[in-house]
Each structure stands twice: as structure tokens, then as C-alpha cells.
Design an enzyme around this catalytic site. Structure first.
Site, PDB file in Angstrom:
ATOM      1  N   LYS A 111       0.837  -1.207   0.000  1.00  0.00           N
ATOM      2  CA  LYS A 111       0.000   0.000   0.000  1.00  0.00           C
ATOM      3  C   LYS A 111       0.870   1.254   0.000  1.00  0.00           C
ATOM      4  CE  LYS A 111      -4.445  -1.572   1.827  1.00  0.00           C
ATOM      5  NZ  LYS A 111      -4.881  -2.199   0.619  1.00  0.00           N
ATOM      6  N   LYS A 192      -4.196  -9.204  -6.421  1.00  0.00           N
ATOM      7  CA  LYS A 192      -5.497  -9.613  -5.872  1.00  0.00           C
ATOM      8  C   LYS A 192      -6.598  -8.631  -6.279  1.00  0.00           C
ATOM      9  CE  LYS A 192      -5.925  -7.482  -1.398  1.00  0.00           C
ATOM     10  NZ  LYS A 192      -7.088  -7.397  -0.577  1.00  0.00           N
ATOM     11  N   LYS A 195     -10.924  -3.527  -3.527  1.00  0.00           N
ATOM     12  CA  LYS A 195     -11.969  -2.493  -3.574  1.00  0.00           C
ATOM     13  C   LYS A 195     -11.484  -1.250  -4.281  1.00  0.00           C
ATOM     14  CE  LYS A 195     -13.036  -3.169   1.028  1.00  0.00           C
ATOM     15  NZ  LYS A 195     -11.710  -2.896   1.537  1.00  0.00           N
TER      16      LYS A 195
HETATM   17  N1  AQP Z   1      -9.238 -10.622  -3.468  1.00  0.00           N
HETATM   18  C1  AQP Z   1      -9.641 -11.122  -2.315  1.00  0.00           C
HETATM   19  N2  AQP Z   1      -9.859 -12.456  -2.197  1.00  0.00           N
HETATM   20  C2  AQP Z   1     -10.291 -12.981  -1.031  1.00  0.00           C
HETATM   21  N3  AQP Z   1     -10.516 -12.236   0.080  1.00  0.00           N
HETATM   22  C3  AQP Z   1     -10.313 -10.904   0.000  1.00  0.00           C
HETATM   23  N4  AQP Z   1     -10.450  -9.906   0.883  1.00  0.00           N
HETATM   24  C4  AQP Z   1     -10.129  -8.733   0.297  1.00  0.00           C
HETATM   25  N5  AQP Z   1      -9.782  -8.945  -0.976  1.00  0.00           N
HETATM   26  C5  AQP Z   1      -9.879 -10.288  -1.198  1.00  0.00           C
HETATM   27  C6  AQP Z   1     -10.888 -10.091   2.249  1.00  0.00           C
HETATM   28  O1  AQP Z   1     -11.917  -9.154   2.504  1.00  0.00           O
HETATM   29  C7  AQP Z   1     -11.823  -8.737   3.866  1.00  0.00           C
HETATM   30  C8  AQP Z   1     -11.871  -7.249   3.947  1.00  0.00           C
HETATM   31  O2  AQP Z   1     -10.685  -6.677   3.602  1.00  0.00           O
HETATM   32  P1  AQP Z   1     -10.314  -5.224   4.090  1.00  0.00           P
HETATM   33  O3  AQP Z   1     -11.249  -4.236   3.561  1.00  0.00           O
HETATM   34  O4  AQP Z   1     -10.170  -5.147   5.543  1.00  0.00           O
HETATM   35  O5  AQP Z   1      -8.918  -5.014   3.483  1.00  0.00           O
HETATM   36  P2  AQP Z   1      -8.300  -5.477   2.154  1.00  0.00           P
HETATM   37  O6  AQP Z   1      -7.859  -6.874   2.288  1.00  0.00           O
HETATM   38  O7  AQP Z   1      -7.237  -4.460   1.870  1.00  0.00           O
HETATM   39  O8  AQP Z   1      -9.478  -5.387   1.082  1.00  0.00           O
HETATM   40  P3  AQP Z   1      -9.431  -4.836  -0.370  1.00  0.00           P
HETATM   41  O9  AQP Z   1     -10.716  -5.185  -1.011  1.00  0.00           O
HETATM   42  O10 AQP Z   1      -8.191  -5.240  -1.072  1.00  0.00           O
HETATM   43  O11 AQP Z   1      -9.443  -3.285  -0.159  1.00  0.00           O
HETATM   44  P4  AQP Z   1      -8.388  -2.172  -0.505  1.00  0.00           P
HETATM   45  O12 AQP Z   1      -8.437  -2.015  -1.992  1.00  0.00           O
HETATM   46  O13 AQP Z   1      -8.875  -0.980   0.200  1.00  0.00           O
HETATM   47  O14 AQP Z   1      -7.067  -2.609  -0.026  1.00  0.00           O
HETATM   48  C9  AQP Z   1     -10.559  -9.353   4.438  1.00  0.00           C
HETATM   49  O15 AQP Z   1     -10.903 -10.495   5.167  1.00  0.00           O
HETATM   50  C10 AQP Z   1      -9.782  -9.717   3.219  1.00  0.00           C
HETATM   51  O16 AQP Z   1      -8.909 -10.796   3.441  1.00  0.00           O
END
Ligand code: AQP
Length: 324
Positions: A111, A192, A195
């Protein structure tokens, strides 16, 4: 009954990976566990965000939890920033966390490459997440693969605190679902699905059917024509994992079903299983947001319960650390 804590940060549009890797597991766990689920808004502000639309994002996340099947009668649902015990415990835990272990966090490294300003908040993210988990004496944390390291550091911090100050925290365990644990981007299967970032790389839970069709049709595939699950074919392997998670068919069954068929047939069928899985969630969320009072009622009641449980742990921790 064992306790579960899990959360999502409202940093963008909830996507299929969040649903398959986290929220769908929560729904399955809510009958067998004492579940606490949160929208962790303090985590979302560690990266660039728009304060004007932020309240709506927080609300959208919680409504999607409900639309996906989380039942507020069975679970505790609340917004993280409304419970000050989280930030207070995070400060205490930061005193037993080392800078070198925080520097090792993969998510911080990833990040911080994308952000214009690398804030201390982003660096300390795992400490706040440890507080989120430890405050509720959590047994199990269901997350996707990307968050595994953060649950492991939370367990290390808990052990260290207990070692120095006496038994205060339960040591949490991570729970992953193998096939669903890491859903990859539709435009780059080595990254991956997230969001944030480009919209066409993910399926949002709010996407209408025609957008889902468009995104899957333009999802990258590998060279060759066969539908097979192999490490050398990361794009098709990812689509197979999505198919499997949405349809509950095994990868072997799906590969057998598409033997002798091409990517077009496979993608048409994939679109159907995705829409069948998440279309009703999108539609239900639209209905739920019409009820103005529902959101306020749920977060008010959830906060009361969360505050009570977490206050007990916070006081225990402060007492152990000689602060009370
Ligand atoms: N691609 C993914 N596959 C499986 N699980 C996922 N999670 C996120 N992306 C995937 C799971 O969703 C939960 C919430 O995640 P978070 O919002 O706390 O943080 P993150 O992992 O950083 O989610 P994002 O979607 O990737 O958001 P951004 O873009 O803001 O960084 C967690 O349980 C995560 O494992």
C-alpha cells in the site's frame, strides 16, 4: 460458544473477493459462533479517501453485510470509530509492538507504494487491527489470505502483552477458505482483486448484470484454449476458483464440464453463476436502503453490545499494565 471477530474497511466498492473471502464465511459462521462484525472506518482513512462520500460508504458496507445474510439478531454489528475502546487499546498495544515487525507487513509495503503520503496511521494499521480482534477475546478471525499476516501479528502482540503483564488476551486463530481465500484481479491475475484501483479489475457487489457480463467477457485469459486448472495458467485458474466458489461445484467438476469447450462457453456460464450468487445481494441492499431507520437502529444496538464487551477487556489490560 467460540467468538468470531471480522471486519471490512470501507475503502471503496465491496467486491467479489471481499464477499467470497470474508463475508460469505461470516454468514456460514453466524449460527455456530458468537459473531462480532464491524465496518472498520478508522482503517479506511489510512489511505486516500473522500470525506464527503465516506458516511455513505460506511453505511453501504453495513447494508451489504445485511443483504448478504448477516442477521443482527444473531451477531453484533457496529462501526469501529464509534467505539473509542479500539483506539485506546491500540495505543497500549503499540508499546509492545516493534517497528521492525511492522516493517515486515506485506500489506504496508504494497500500500505504501501506491500512496502519495505514507502516514503513520498506515504503518500502525496492524496494531489497530490487533486491538479490534483482541478487545473481544476473539477465538477465530475469518479472513482472506491477504489478511492472514495481520491476524498472525495480532496473535504475537497478544502473546507478548500476556508475557509481560499477565494473561489478559485470548490468542486468536485465523480461518481461511482455501479456494476462495485469494480472488485475483480480472485484468492482472498476479494481483489480488481489491476495492480500490481500476473498476474493470473487479466485480462489485453493486454491479448491475450488464456490467458483470462486460467485465467477465473482457477478463484476461491465458494462451491456449483449454479450460484447465494449472499454475502456468493463473488467469483461467482464478476464473475457475471464482466459478467454484459461486457455484459450490469443485474445480474438477467444472473442468470436466468444459472439456472440449472454449473460453466463450466457460465465460458465459461463469457470468450466470456469479449473477445467481451476488445479484440477489445487490437487489436486497437496494430494498434495505429505503428503510431510513434500519441502519441507525442496528448500529446503535450493536455499538452498545460491542462497547460493553470491549470495555471489560480494555480495563483488564489497563489494570495489568499498571494504569488503573
Ligand atoms: N481478493 C480477495 N480475495 C479474497 N478475500 C479478499 N479480501 C479482500 N480482498 C480479497 C478479504 O476481505 C476482507 C476485507 O478486507 P479489508 O477491507 O479489511 O482489506 P483489504 O484486504 O485491503 O481489502 P481490499 O478489497 O483489497 O481493499 P483495498 O483495496 O482498500 O485494499 C478481508 O478479510 C480480506 O482478506
Amino acid at each position: 460458544m467460540k467468538r468470531v471477530f471480522s471486519a471490512v474497511r470501507p475503502s471503496g466498492e465491496l467486491q467479489l473477493g471481499n464477499y467470497l473471502g470474508a463475508i460469505s464465511q461470516w454468514v456460514e459462521m453466524q449460527d455456530g459462533y458468537d459473531c462480532i462484525f464491524s465496518v472498520v472506518d478508522y482503517h479506511a482513512i489510512t489511505t486516500e479517501y473522500d470525506p464527503k462520500i465516506f458516511p455513505q460508504k460506511i453505511k453501504d458496507h453495513l447494508l451489504f453485510y445485511l443483504a448478504a445474510g448477516i442477521d443482527p439478531k444473531k451477531c453484533t454489528l457496529f462501526i469501529q470509530s464509534q467505539n473509542p475502546n479500539h483506539t485506546e487499546l491500540a495505543w497500549l498495544l503499540s508499546t509492545v509492538t516493534t517497528v521492525s515487525e511492522l516493517k515486515r507487513m506485506t500489506q504496508f509495503k504494497d500500500k505504501s507504494k501506491k500512496e502519495k503520503i505514507i502516514s503513520a496511521g498506515l504503518f500502525n494499521y496492524p496494531v489497530l487491527m490487533a486491538a479490534d480482534i483482541l478487545l473481544y477475546q476473539t477465538d477465530v478471525v475469518p479472513v482472506g489470505e491477504d489478511q492472514k499476516q495481520h491476524v498472525e501479528i495480532a496473535a504475537d502482540i497478544a502473546k507478548r502483552f500476556n508475557y509481560h503483564f499477565g494473561e489478559v488476551f485470548k490468542i486468536p486463530e485465523v480461518k481461511l477458505v482455501k479456494e476462495r481465500a485469494r480472488i485475483m484481479s480480472l485484468t492482472n491475475p498476479m494481483k489480488k482483486m481489491s476495492k480500490s484501483g481500476e473498476d474493470k479489475a473487479r466485480i462489485n457487489l453493486s454491479d448491475p448484470d450488464d456490467i458483470i457480463i462486460k467485465k467477465i467477457k473482457s477478463a484476461v485469459t491465458d494462451s491456449g484454449k483449454k479450460i484447465e486448472y494449472s499454475q502456468d495458467k493463473p488467469a483461467i485458474a482464478n476464473l475457475l476458483r471464482i466459478y467454484s466458489a459461486c457455484s459450490s461445484e469443485s474445480i474438477e467438476q467444472i473442468v470436466a464440464k468444459f472439456k472440449g469447450k472454449g473460453y466463450a462457453d466457460f465465460k458465459n456460464s461463469l457470468v450466470e453463476v456469479i449473477i445467481k450468487k451476488i445479484g440477489p445481494i445487490r437487489d436486497k441492499k437496494i430494498v434495505l436502503e429505503k428503510d431510513e431507520e434500519l441502519y441507525k437502529k442496528i448500529i446503535f444496538e450493536g455499538l452498545e453490545k460491542a462497547e460493553l464487551i470491549s470495555r471489560e477487556t480494555l480495563e483488564k489490560a489497563k489494570r495489568a499494565a499498571g494504569l488503573l
